[in-house]
Design a protein around this motif. Structure first.
Motif, PDB file in Angstrom:
ATOM      1  N   ASN A 181      -2.218   6.456  -3.122  1.00 10.02           N
ATOM      2  CA  ASN A 181      -3.616   6.520  -2.823  1.00 10.02           C
ATOM      3  C   ASN A 181      -4.418   7.736  -2.454  1.00 10.02           C
ATOM      4  N   TYR A 182      -3.632   8.574  -1.749  1.00 10.70           N
ATOM      5  CA  TYR A 182      -4.541   9.924  -1.496  1.00 10.70           C
ATOM      6  C   TYR A 182      -4.358  10.915  -2.571  1.00 10.70           C
ATOM      7  N   LYS A 218       0.465   4.872   0.604  1.00  9.37           N
ATOM      8  CA  LYS A 218      -0.874   5.617   1.175  1.00  9.37           C
ATOM      9  C   LYS A 218      -0.875   7.087   0.492  1.00  9.37           C
ATOM     10  N   GLU A 235       0.764  -1.206   0.073  1.00 10.67           N
ATOM     11  CA  GLU A 235      -0.191  -0.036   0.044  1.00 10.67           C
ATOM     12  C   GLU A 235       0.829   1.142  -0.120  1.00 10.67           C
ATOM     13  N   GLU A 260      -8.968  10.922   1.491  1.00 10.56           N
ATOM     14  CA  GLU A 260      -8.520   9.502   1.028  1.00 10.56           C
ATOM     15  C   GLU A 260      -9.739   8.622   1.239  1.00 10.56           C
TER      16      GLU A 260
END
Length: 152
Positions: free
Chosen positions: A33-34, A30, A28, A63
């Motif tokens: 993804n954000y 982060k 992942e 997010e």
């Protein structure tokens, strides 16, 4: 109109490629993804403005899960495809009045808004690719020419 419609086909194609990469990255990321969530939220905000609705309640920097991103990718594509299918060349120069997320009022042409949406996403997809490379993952080529060569 054809150029703008192709730009939004490329936006969807690029979003799908980024989504797939983030889903299959194994780790992942982060921040990636954000940024991807931001692209999708911003597309929704601009669509809402284009149809004359109030966007002040919509998130821009929130997010969401990759599962929610997948839903947003499809919903945004549906919204813009429908919107563009009813838009004429002459309507592209229509000026819309809208408020930004801070409540300031602006006016822009539909053409400029649509161009902004496509370029804004491309900018952030570049940032996502930089994060992927830093995580020793293969960046995904989302250049327009790659889209056009793919025959998508």
């Amino acid at each position: 109109m054809e150029t703008i419609q192709n730009m939004f086909k490329q936006v969807h194609w690029a979003n799908l490629r980024i989504l797939e990469t983030l889903q299959n990255g194994g780790v992942e990321n982060k921040q990636a993804n954000y940024l991807f969530s931001h692209i999708l939220h911003a597309e929704n905000v601009w669509f809402t403005r284009l149809v004359g609705a109030d966007s002040s309640h919509l998130p821009i920097w929130e997010e969401v899960s990759l599962e929610s991103c997948a839903e947003m990718v499809n919903q945004n594509n549906h919204n813009f495809t429908e919107f563009l299918s009813t838009l004429s060349n002459t309507e592209l120069d229509q000026i819309l009045t809208y408020k930004n997320s801070s409540g300031s009022q602006f006016q822009s042409s539909i053409r400029d808004i649509l161009t902004h949406v496509a370029l804004h996403g491309q900018y952030h997809r570049g940032q996502i690719n930089q994060l992927l490379r830093a995580a020793e993952l293969e960046p995904i080529n989302v250049d327009y020419i790659m889209f056009s060569r793919s025959g998508s």
